[in-house]
Structures are given as C-alpha cells and as structure tokens.
Design an enzyme around this catalytic site. Sequence first.
Site, short mmCIF file in Angstrom:
data_model
loop_
_atom_site.label_atom_id
_atom_site.label_comp_id
_atom_site.label_asym_id
_atom_site.label_seq_id
_atom_site.Cartn_x
_atom_site.Cartn_y
_atom_site.Cartn_z
N TYR A 143 50.67 97.98 33.88
CA TYR A 143 51.39 96.95 33.13
C TYR A 143 52.66 97.51 32.47
O TYR A 143 53.62 96.78 32.26
CB TYR A 143 50.50 96.37 32.03
N LYS A 191 39.16 103.48 40.41
CA LYS A 191 39.31 103.47 41.87
C LYS A 191 39.56 104.92 42.30
O LYS A 191 40.60 105.25 42.91
CB LYS A 191 40.46 102.51 42.25
N ASP A 223 36.01 97.73 43.05
CA ASP A 223 35.61 96.68 44.00
C ASP A 223 34.10 96.44 43.92
O ASP A 223 33.63 95.30 43.89
CB ASP A 223 36.05 97.01 45.44
N ASP A 247 41.79 93.36 33.32
CA ASP A 247 42.29 91.98 33.37
C ASP A 247 41.44 91.16 34.35
O ASP A 247 40.98 90.06 34.04
CB ASP A 247 43.75 91.99 33.80
N ASP A 251 38.01 88.33 33.59
CA ASP A 251 37.97 86.92 34.01
C ASP A 251 36.65 86.62 34.74
O ASP A 251 36.06 85.56 34.56
CB ASP A 251 39.14 86.58 34.94
C1 IPM Z 1 45.12 88.33 29.71
C2 IPM Z 1 46.24 87.63 30.44
C3 IPM Z 1 47.51 88.45 30.26
C4 IPM Z 1 47.29 89.78 30.91
C5 IPM Z 1 48.80 87.78 30.78
C6 IPM Z 1 48.99 86.40 30.24
C7 IPM Z 1 50.00 88.64 30.49
O1 IPM Z 1 45.92 87.42 31.77
O2 IPM Z 1 45.24 88.54 28.50
O3 IPM Z 1 44.12 88.64 30.35
O4 IPM Z 1 47.47 89.92 32.13
O5 IPM Z 1 46.93 90.73 30.20
MG MG Z 2 43.89 87.92 32.25
#
Ligand code: IPM
Ligand code: MG
Length: 360
Positions: A143, A191, A223, A247, A251
């Site tokens: 990032y 990884k 993975d 990230d 999710d």
């Molecule tokens: C998160 C989001 C952010 C990230 C974006 C919006 C920059 O997806 O906080 O997980 O990738 O960190």
């Molecule tokens: Mg995110």
Amino acid sequence: MKSKHKVLILPGDGIGPEVCHEATRLLSHINESLGLGISLEECSVGGIAYEEYGTPLPDATLAAAREADAILLGAVGGPTWDDIEYDLRPERALLSLRSELDLFANLRPAILSTHLSSCSSLKPEKVQDLNLLIVRELTGGIYFGEPRGRSEDDNTAFNTMVYSKKEIERIGRVAFEAAIKRNKRLCSVDKANVLEVSVLWREVMSNLSLEYPEVKLSHMLVDNAAMQLVRDPKQFDVIVTGNLFGDILSDIAAMLTGSIGMLPSASLNSKNNGMYEPVHGSAPDIAGKGIANPIAAIQSVAMMLRYSLNLNDAASVIENAIESVLSEGYRTYDLEGEGGEKLKTSEMGDKILERLELER
Ligand code: IPM
Ligand code: MG
C-alpha cells in the site's frame, strides 16, 4: 466538566453519516449519563470534503485528527469520485490518516453473535460461536511501498511490497499480545513460497515467538488461508498478516458472520490512539435510504471506549445492549436468515439506546 477524552467524528460518504449519527447519539448519551468526560468534534473527510474543499483530507481535519485521542470514521468513497485524479480520491484520505497518525495495527474481529448463525453463508455449525481476530499491518507493505507509479512511456505501472524487520516486529508484538489474552493461538499468514518479503516476515515472526512461549505460532500461505477461512473458520484464533493480505482476508472473515454490517475495526498507534471504523464501507447502493445497519459503527464506539479511552465498563454496556436487541429478534435489512422484525437505521439506534443498562 473538563473533557478528559477528545473524540473526533468523521462521518464521510455514503452510509457513513447515517451510521455515525446513530453511533454518536449513543456515545453522547452514555457520556452524559455516566459522566465520562468525552468531548466530541466533527470534521469533513472523503468525497464530501473533496467537493467542499478540493481535497479529501483538509488541513483542519488532519489537525483535529492529530489532537484527538480517538476518531470514529464512517466511510469514504463512492462512484461519484471514481474518475478523479488518483491522489484526490476519497480513499487517499483514509490512507493518509493511517500513515500520518502511524496507525500501524489494525484489529478486525469477526465475531458471530449467537443469535445470527443462520445469517452466515456457511452452514450454522461451521460458524456457531465463531470468534476470530485479524491483526492487519496497516501502514506498510504494498500500500505504501516506494517506488510506485508508471513508467515514462506509460506502458507499465508498479507498486512495491516492502517490509522492514522493525515493521514486522511491531505488528507481531501486537498480535502475540492479543493472542495471550485470547486462546493463545496465532497464525501468521504470508506468501513465503514466492515472495522474499514474506520470507523475512516468517523469520521475524518465528524469532518473536521465542519471546512468547505461551502462544502457539503457526504459519500459513495466504491462498490456503483464504480457503481455510471458508472451509473451517473456527480453527483460527488470531491471524496476523500484512496490509494487502489482511485487506482481503478480513473481508472474507467479515462475511462469515452473516453481514459485513456488523463488524467494527480499530487502527491503533503505539500510544493506543486510534481510528475506529465499521468494516462495511460507504455502500452507495443503499445510501440515503435510512436502512443501513448501524451496529458496526456502534460496535466501533465500544472498541474505542475499550482500546483508546480505557473505559471497559462503558464498552461492555454497549455490547450487552446490542446482544439483547439481537436476542429479541430485531434485525436490519442486511441480515438475512431467520429473525423477527426489520428495523431502519434510526430504529435500530433507538432500540440499542433503550437497552443500555446505565448505572453511575
Ligand atoms: C479497508 C478498505 C481500504 C483498504 C480502502 C478503502 C482504501 O478496503 O479498510 O479494508 O484497502 O485498506
Ligand atoms: Mg478492505
């Protein structure tokens, strides 16, 4: 009364303002009832700040963020700003806040309320009592790595995944400390079969584990970790990983709990100042309809009280109130599966407020 704790509210875009409104209402109520000495300020961030000030992170917002003990951020971004210049995108505000305040430790719990196991896309028995914590490194890795950009001929674009031993060690310590307070199992995700940066990551984590003999450290390739999270998520206690992997995995973990609308997160620096955010993002498709789930934002306030303001009892009051509302069958529209009455954003806020058991 003199304020002991400064809290900055950054509602941002999409459903951010709607969920922040409920969370702030609740925080103000608890603050007044219990005399917690919290002062609240609100500033502009994200796309809405870009519209008004030409930048997603105005100087005044950054200055207020530096002054604050804790920040509650709603969400940033949306399709309106998809085509604007990269450095002015709403998301850049979030990334700058993380890096300017050195919020390197991102804690993303995925906890399934006992009342919501039918909401998960996995079979209830796979997720019943799920309680895992992802510790994501937040200010390094691909990032922020340099160089990044495009070649002069515009035919190539590049980012750099880089970690120093120091960066790996400091996030490692946060994860080991968290594991000690939980079930003492830590899985480090990388990884290392492909990336040098991951080989270093693994070495540092292994060395660190010598200092934490009570924690059982394991390593997993990213993975495989993605697969294991949907195959058998309860095998995990704490996961520690880099910025990009965290990230993605967070999710997946979030969805295991049935709705991303339930989950809070904390981003902390070494002084435990923190930015607290619902994991769900700005959800432009439902913005302005008053149907967003405010629970993630409200849980974020609970995390804030616990981690940055050291007000554990007040945090528990909020968490208990949420559990009690869910146990009575109240749901927001994002929560599928069994469960009774559907509530709008403000109605859910009202219900949680009514269930707060506040004793001075
Ligand atoms: C998160 C989001 C952010 C990230 C974006 C919006 C920059 O997806 O906080 O997980 O990738 O960190
Ligand atoms: Mg995110």
